[in-house]
Design a protein around this motif. Structure first.
Motif, PDB file in Angstrom:
ATOM      1  N   GLU A 286      42.253 -61.799  64.602  1.00  0.00           N
ATOM      2  CA  GLU A 286      43.309 -62.763  64.914  1.00  0.00           C
ATOM      3  C   GLU A 286      43.822 -63.438  63.644  1.00  0.00           C
ATOM      4  N   THR A 287      42.899 -63.852  62.779  1.00  0.00           N
ATOM      5  CA  THR A 287      43.282 -64.509  61.528  1.00  0.00           C
ATOM      6  C   THR A 287      44.086 -63.554  60.651  1.00  0.00           C
TER       7      THR A 287
ATOM      8  N   THR B 248      47.596 -63.202  62.041  1.00  0.00           N
ATOM      9  CA  THR B 248      48.366 -64.418  61.792  1.00  0.00           C
ATOM     10  C   THR B 248      48.788 -64.494  60.331  1.00  0.00           C
ATOM     11  N   GLU B 249      47.861 -64.220  59.427  1.00  0.00           N
ATOM     12  CA  GLU B 249      48.171 -64.276  58.002  1.00  0.00           C
ATOM     13  C   GLU B 249      49.189 -63.208  57.611  1.00  0.00           C
TER      14      GLU B 249
ATOM     15  N   GLN C 272      51.523 -61.941  59.583  1.00  0.00           N
ATOM     16  CA  GLN C 272      52.818 -62.387  60.103  1.00  0.00           C
ATOM     17  C   GLN C 272      53.410 -63.491  59.221  1.00  0.00           C
ATOM     18  N   LYS C 273      52.568 -64.412  58.778  1.00  0.00           N
ATOM     19  CA  LYS C 273      53.036 -65.500  57.907  1.00  0.00           C
ATOM     20  C   LYS C 273      53.531 -64.940  56.581  1.00  0.00           C
TER      21      LYS C 273
END
Length: 166
Positions: free
Chosen positions: A105-106, A109-110, A112-113
């Motif tokens: 998940e992390t 998210t990273e 995508q950021k």
């Protein structure tokens, strides 16, 4: 008969009105997808994202391999150790599953950021270039060619690419 005539009259007025509006507004189009797919800065950003994604994938695979090895070992030894040890191992395995899921998940998210951080300024640069070229050539509207069913107007894609330096 009168209703049909009225409908025909309304359609004719609407068509002529559209033609008048269209004649007054200068419209061109640009292929944004072509620009994005060939812009060197975008290609560099995509390469960075691919490299980062591969790093995350490698780390994730390592964690999963470690988990699977531990499961195999614990299954093999389960009948030869005490219930307390098996209970401890079960808790350890559950913690590993949680860490793996959290990492996934992390990483997503990273990633995508990072994609947003890299692509947002490039997209703003493309938009500014389209506006600049469109205004310089006297167009009131510049539409994305991908969303057009009919594109009779001039194609500004080569001009925008030139303005962006490629």
């Amino acid at each position: 008969m009168m209703k049909q005539l009225k409908t025909l009259l309304i359609a004719t007025v609407a068509f002529l009105g559209f033609q008048t509006i269209n004649a007054q507004a200068k419209t061109a189009h640009v292929d944004v997808n072509e620009i994005i797919s060939k812009m060197p800065a975008v290609l560099d950003a995509q390469a960075q994202l691919k490299k980062l994604s591969e790093t995350y994938d490698k780390d994730y695979k390592t964690m999963v391999d470690e988990y699977q090895a531990k499961i195999a070992k614990y299954d093999k030894e389960a009948s030869t150790v005490t219930d307390a040890i098996n209970q401890t191992r079960q808790t350890e395995v559950q913690d590993m599953i949680k860490r793996i899921n959290d990492y996934k998940e992390t990483a997503q998210t990273e990633l995508q950021k990072k994609e947003s951080d890299l692509m947002k300024p490039l997209m703003e640069k493309i938009k500014a270039s389209i506006q600049k070229v469109g205004k310089a050539k006297g167009f009131q509207y510049v539409l994305n060619a991908e969303s057009l069913l009919l594109s009779d107007g001039p194609d500004l894609t080569p001009d925008v690419k030139k303005d962006l330096g490629f």
